[in-house]
Design a protein around this motif. Structure first.
Motif, PDB file in Angstrom:
ATOM      1  N   LEU A 205       0.798  -1.230   0.000  1.00  0.00           N
ATOM      2  CA  LEU A 205       0.000   0.000   0.000  1.00  0.00           C
ATOM      3  C   LEU A 205       0.831   1.281   0.000  1.00  0.00           C
ATOM      4  CD1 LEU A 205      -2.888  -0.959   2.462  1.00  0.00           C
ATOM      5  CD2 LEU A 205      -3.002  -0.749  -0.034  1.00  0.00           C
ATOM      6  N   LYS A 206       2.077   1.194   0.444  1.00  0.00           N
ATOM      7  CA  LYS A 206       2.900   2.414   0.461  1.00  0.00           C
ATOM      8  C   LYS A 206       2.940   3.083  -0.905  1.00  0.00           C
ATOM      9  CE  LYS A 206       6.616   0.640   2.509  1.00  0.00           C
ATOM     10  NZ  LYS A 206       7.942   0.542   3.179  1.00  0.00           N
ATOM     11  N   GLY A 207       3.020   2.277  -1.950  1.00  0.00           N
ATOM     12  CA  GLY A 207       3.078   2.826  -3.303  1.00  0.00           C
ATOM     13  C   GLY A 207       1.801   3.511  -3.735  1.00  0.00           C
ATOM     14  N   ALA A 208       0.692   3.203  -3.050  1.00  0.00           N
ATOM     15  CA  ALA A 208      -0.584   3.854  -3.350  1.00  0.00           C
ATOM     16  C   ALA A 208      -0.713   5.193  -2.630  1.00  0.00           C
ATOM     17  CB  ALA A 208      -1.746   2.945  -2.956  1.00  0.00           C
ATOM     18  N   TYR A 209       0.221   5.456  -1.715  1.00  0.00           N
ATOM     19  CA  TYR A 209       0.186   6.707  -0.954  1.00  0.00           C
ATOM     20  C   TYR A 209       1.442   7.545  -1.161  1.00  0.00           C
ATOM     21  CZ  TYR A 209      -4.099   5.196   1.270  1.00  0.00           C
ATOM     22  OH  TYR A 209      -5.415   4.815   1.490  1.00  0.00           O
ATOM     23  N   GLY A 210       2.263   7.158  -2.142  1.00  0.00           N
ATOM     24  CA  GLY A 210       3.412   7.979  -2.506  1.00  0.00           C
ATOM     25  C   GLY A 210       4.525   8.001  -1.490  1.00  0.00           C
ATOM     26  N   ILE A 211       4.687   6.914  -0.733  1.00  0.00           N
ATOM     27  CA  ILE A 211       5.737   6.869   0.290  1.00  0.00           C
ATOM     28  C   ILE A 211       6.557   5.582   0.144  1.00  0.00           C
ATOM     29  CG2 ILE A 211       4.725   8.359   2.052  1.00  0.00           C
ATOM     30  CD1 ILE A 211       3.300   5.969   3.202  1.00  0.00           C
ATOM     31  N   GLY A 212       7.741   5.580   0.771  1.00  0.00           N
ATOM     32  CA  GLY A 212       8.624   4.421   0.661  1.00  0.00           C
ATOM     33  C   GLY A 212       9.079   4.192  -0.758  1.00  0.00           C
ATOM     34  N   ASN A 213       9.335   5.291  -1.472  1.00  0.00           N
ATOM     35  CA  ASN A 213       9.491   5.225  -2.926  1.00  0.00           C
ATOM     36  C   ASN A 213      10.870   4.804  -3.431  1.00  0.00           C
ATOM     37  OD1 ASN A 213      11.053   7.660  -2.720  1.00  0.00           O
ATOM     38  ND2 ASN A 213       9.137   8.814  -2.647  1.00  0.00           N
ATOM     39  N   LYS A 214      11.732   4.273  -2.540  1.00  0.00           N
ATOM     40  CA  LYS A 214      13.045   3.794  -2.983  1.00  0.00           C
ATOM     41  C   LYS A 214      13.285   2.330  -2.635  1.00  0.00           C
ATOM     42  CE  LYS A 214      14.097   7.554  -5.006  1.00  0.00           C
ATOM     43  NZ  LYS A 214      14.123   7.598  -6.477  1.00  0.00           N
ATOM     44  N   GLY A 215      12.206   1.619  -2.386  1.00  0.00           N
ATOM     45  CA  GLY A 215      12.318   0.178  -2.245  1.00  0.00           C
ATOM     46  C   GLY A 215      12.418  -0.333  -0.824  1.00  0.00           C
ATOM     47  N   ARG A 216      12.476  -1.655  -0.705  1.00  0.00           N
ATOM     48  CA  ARG A 216      12.383  -2.336   0.589  1.00  0.00           C
ATOM     49  C   ARG A 216      13.606  -2.168   1.470  1.00  0.00           C
ATOM     50  NH1 ARG A 216      10.396  -8.074  -1.540  1.00  0.00           N
ATOM     51  NH2 ARG A 216      11.614  -8.866   0.197  1.00  0.00           N
ATOM     52  N   LYS A 217      14.776  -1.971   0.886  1.00  0.00           N
ATOM     53  CA  LYS A 217      15.988  -1.866   1.695  1.00  0.00           C
ATOM     54  C   LYS A 217      15.997  -0.613   2.563  1.00  0.00           C
ATOM     55  CE  LYS A 217      18.786  -5.352   1.280  1.00  0.00           C
ATOM     56  NZ  LYS A 217      19.354  -6.042   2.451  1.00  0.00           N
ATOM     57  N   GLN A 218      15.277   0.409   2.109  1.00  0.00           N
ATOM     58  CA  GLN A 218      15.173   1.637   2.891  1.00  0.00           C
ATOM     59  C   GLN A 218      13.781   1.681   3.517  1.00  0.00           C
ATOM     60  OE1 GLN A 218      17.390   3.760   3.782  1.00  0.00           O
ATOM     61  NE2 GLN A 218      19.089   3.196   2.453  1.00  0.00           N
ATOM     62  N   GLY A 219      13.680   1.136   4.719  1.00  0.00           N
ATOM     63  CA  GLY A 219      12.381   0.993   5.350  1.00  0.00           C
ATOM     64  C   GLY A 219      11.876   2.196   6.104  1.00  0.00           C
ATOM     65  N   PHE A 220      12.698   3.259   6.203  1.00  0.00           N
ATOM     66  CA  PHE A 220      12.284   4.409   7.003  1.00  0.00           C
ATOM     67  C   PHE A 220      12.476   5.745   6.305  1.00  0.00           C
ATOM     68  CE2 PHE A 220      13.101   0.924   9.848  1.00  0.00           C
ATOM     69  CZ  PHE A 220      12.042   0.993  10.743  1.00  0.00           C
ATOM     70  N   VAL A 221      13.382   5.805   5.341  1.00  0.00           N
ATOM     71  CA  VAL A 221      13.598   7.059   4.624  1.00  0.00           C
ATOM     72  C   VAL A 221      13.381   6.850   3.128  1.00  0.00           C
ATOM     73  CG1 VAL A 221      15.231   7.931   6.344  1.00  0.00           C
ATOM     74  CG2 VAL A 221      16.097   6.694   4.353  1.00  0.00           C
ATOM     75  N   ASP A 222      12.978   7.930   2.474  1.00  0.00           N
ATOM     76  CA  ASP A 222      12.840   7.909   1.016  1.00  0.00           C
ATOM     77  C   ASP A 222      13.108   9.312   0.503  1.00  0.00           C
ATOM     78  OD1 ASP A 222      10.553   9.379   1.585  1.00  0.00           O
ATOM     79  OD2 ASP A 222       9.166   8.048   0.531  1.00  0.00           O
ATOM     80  N   LEU A 223      12.748   9.586  -0.733  1.00  0.00           N
ATOM     81  CA  LEU A 223      12.971  10.901  -1.319  1.00  0.00           C
ATOM     82  C   LEU A 223      11.630  11.611  -1.466  1.00  0.00           C
ATOM     83  CD1 LEU A 223      15.660  12.173  -2.222  1.00  0.00           C
ATOM     84  CD2 LEU A 223      15.022  11.664  -4.577  1.00  0.00           C
ATOM     85  N   ASP A 224      11.531  12.761  -0.845  1.00  0.00           N
ATOM     86  CA  ASP A 224      10.298  13.550  -0.930  1.00  0.00           C
ATOM     87  C   ASP A 224      10.138  14.052  -2.365  1.00  0.00           C
ATOM     88  OD1 ASP A 224       8.279  15.490  -0.824  1.00  0.00           O
ATOM     89  OD2 ASP A 224       8.814  16.078   1.211  1.00  0.00           O
ATOM     90  N   PRO A 225       9.077  13.651  -3.069  1.00  0.00           N
ATOM     91  CA  PRO A 225       8.923  14.050  -4.482  1.00  0.00           C
ATOM     92  C   PRO A 225       8.705  15.551  -4.664  1.00  0.00           C
ATOM     93  CG  PRO A 225       6.959  12.896  -3.706  1.00  0.00           C
ATOM     94  CD  PRO A 225       7.984  12.767  -2.625  1.00  0.00           C
ATOM     95  N   LYS A 226       8.268  16.235  -3.620  1.00  0.00           N
ATOM     96  CA  LYS A 226       8.042  17.680  -3.719  1.00  0.00           C
ATOM     97  C   LYS A 226       9.330  18.477  -3.581  1.00  0.00           C
ATOM     98  CE  LYS A 226       3.249  17.629  -2.049  1.00  0.00           C
ATOM     99  NZ  LYS A 226       2.325  18.092  -0.992  1.00  0.00           N
ATOM    100  N   THR A 227      10.188  18.054  -2.656  1.00  0.00           N
ATOM    101  CA  THR A 227      11.419  18.805  -2.379  1.00  0.00           C
ATOM    102  C   THR A 227      12.665  18.133  -2.937  1.00  0.00           C
ATOM    103  OG1 THR A 227      11.785  17.669  -0.265  1.00  0.00           O
ATOM    104  CG2 THR A 227      10.382  19.647  -0.238  1.00  0.00           C
TER     105      THR A 227
END
Length: 538
Positions: free
Chosen positions: A243-265
């Protein structure tokens, strides 16, 4: 003893000579090779050594594998080919971490660790100390398969390279083009129940909710009981991963379970405190509170999950394969759902490097070049075929169209053994964590079944383009980050479950965010940022 003293003198006299890279980043130094050992060593061809040698390992042993690896067909065959005998030093999985740590701390450790799965903290700690050998030059000189893998997939070398620019370990690698393996945990739905309900395949989170409601309200199995479970599992991790992909979060895959890249900034973010994370948890809480998710999801044991699944009671689930897990063939793969804001990314995909330290060579190794050649074999086609399939004519046959298939004795054992039980005397890959390249041509697990391949096609159009491995941190950063993770990551996981189960109201969300920040989130993110910058530059 003389050789040991000589090495100690060299280490004190020229501390950068052994195991440490030169100041020039393009140069590396290999461990000093014993002259007698090198005279016995063949750089190419087989056997690897002319006169037989023994290398002692410490090996993590899954319960699914044989009690003596030297009796296993794969290893008997490889010993004959190489002239290298392995003293495996088998340690049950549950006790491996403690025993390996004690051996390293006490200085009584083996020449190599196999199926080790050391943490990034340990890799850097023992790498910098010289306990784990630097592999850069060994790879360049004696490991053509690993070298080719790096050339074809630079992201693999990047993932293995530590903060000091050195490689100290060899990984479990999923071939990047083996998509059903890199996305091995997928969503599944009962096609026959969709048909009974006269519903189309859900494409959005709202349509999935409507399907779950219909399952709950309909006696689909016709037994007169309301025992259908709309979504069933023994963990919320798979559902969240999907479901993370349906909410625009966790967008760099399973290895990074807590941080990703904010698409706005376009900046690194801790997404567990974002509005989108909250919105996703609210959606899952809605499913849970309405009885659309089994109430035992936080406490159910794996065996119970499989047993309930075998009864065909789940309307949907997230797993590797319902066919192999439950013995049910009514399930088909689902697509990535589109969320309320139009997000539709499949982010539950892992980077190719799965276990970064599946194999390490230590400074006690008397034959590092031979050891390097020995392990390199399993990162090429020939070695992968032996490791996963065994020996042609004994464990597998090649079909007319070039496909490899296990023999009937394994797939339909005359003594009633399961496939895993029948495989036990022949291979040791069951249980995972091994140092090898996993390719679709040779790996015949659940991820390569026809149903899994078809399910993968459903999510393939939405798979994210870039997956991040774990970031490279210095020893000091790793130590500080470990302490921060113990507080922050543990807390947010606990709160995730409480929000979903309704034990914590969403009216307390701001208080939750404030608590995370007070735990040292700013410092946590500063260290993550340092690792991210290093990753980008490597």
């Amino acid at each position: 003893m003389l050789k040991v003293k000589k090495l100690l003198l060299l280490l004190f006299a020229v501390p950068l000579l052994l195991l440490v890279a030169c100041n020039n980043e393009d140069e590396t130094s290999a461990p000093e090779m014993d002259k007698e050992a090198m005279e016995n060593f063949n750089e190419t061809g087989y056997p690897i050594v002319d006169e037989p040698i023994t290398i002692n390992f410490m090996t993590r042993k899954p319960p699914t594998t044989a009690d003596d690896y030297n009796d296993v067909l794969v290893w008997k065959t490889y010993e004959e080919k190489t002239n290298i005998k392995i003293d495996w030093g088998l340690v049950p999985s549950e006790g491996f971490e403690e025993k390996s740590n004690l051996s390293l701390a006490g200085g009584d450790y083996p020449e190599a660790f196999y199926t080790a799965k050391f943490s990034d903290v340990d890799i850097m700690k023992y790498g910098e100390q010289g306990v784990f050998l630097e592999l850069n030059e060994l790879i360049d000189k004696y490991m053509p398969n690993v070298k080719q893998l790096f050339s074809e997939h630079p992201e693999i070398k990047k993932a293995l390279t530590n903060a000091d620019g050195k490689i100290y370990s060899l990984p479990t690698v999923y071939s990047p083009d083996f998509t059903s393996m890199t996305s091995n945990i997928k969503p599944w739905i009962r096609q026959d129940w969709l048909d009974q309900l006269n519903m189309e395949m859900p494409q959005t989170t709202e349509e999935f909710y409507q399907y779950l409601k219909a399952v709950k309200e309909t006696d689909l199995n016709g037994n007169g009981k309301a025992d259908e479970i709309p979504y069933g599992n023994n963990s919320v991790a798979g559902l969240i991963g999907w479901l993370k992909g349906a909410y625009g979060i966790g967008n760099k895959g399973r290895k990074q379970g807590f941080v990703d890249l904010d698409p706005k900034t376009n900046k690194l973010r801790f997404y567990w405190t974002t509005d989108r994370w909250k919105e996703m948890l609210e959606y899952i809480n809605k499913l849970y509170s309405e009885g659309l998710i089994n109430k035992t999801i936080f406490t159910m044991e794996t065996n119970e999950y499989h047993e309930t699944g075998s009864q065909g009671l789940y309307g949907s689930t997230v797993t590797t394969s319902p066919e192999t897990r439950f013995g049910r063939d009514e399930y088909v793969g689902m697509p990535q759902l589109e969320g309320p804001h139009g997000d539709k990314d499949w982010v539950y995909v892992t980077a190719p490097v799965v276990h970064k330290a599946a194999f390490v060579i230590t400074d006690k190794n008397k034959n590092p070049a031979a050891t390097a050649r020995w392990i390199d074999y399993f990162y090429g086609d020939e070695g992968a075929k032996l490791f996963f399939m065994g020996v042609e004519g004994e464990t597998y046959e090649e079909t007319d169209n070039g496909e490899l298939e296990y023999v009937d004795m394994l797939t339909d054992n005359p003594d009633g053994l399961t496939f895993e039980q029948a495989l036990r005397p022949y291979i040791t890959w069951l249980g995972g964590g091994y140092p090898a390249l996993v390719q679709s041509d040779y790996f015949k697990g659940a991820e390569n079944s026809p149903a899994s391949i078809e399910a993968t096609k459903k999510i393939e159009p939405d798979i994210i383009e870039e997956t991040w491995p774990s970031f490279p941190f210095t020893v000091e950063e790793n130590q500080r980050l470990a302490a921060l993770k113990a507080d922050i990551e543990k807390y947010v996981i606990e709160m995730q479950d409480k929000f979903i189960a309704g034990e914590e109201p969403f009216s307390e969300w701001d208080k939750y965010v404030e608590t995370v920040e007070k735990m040292g989130l700013e410092e946590y993110m500063e260290i993550q940022q340092a690792g991210y910058e290093r990753f980008k530059e490597s």
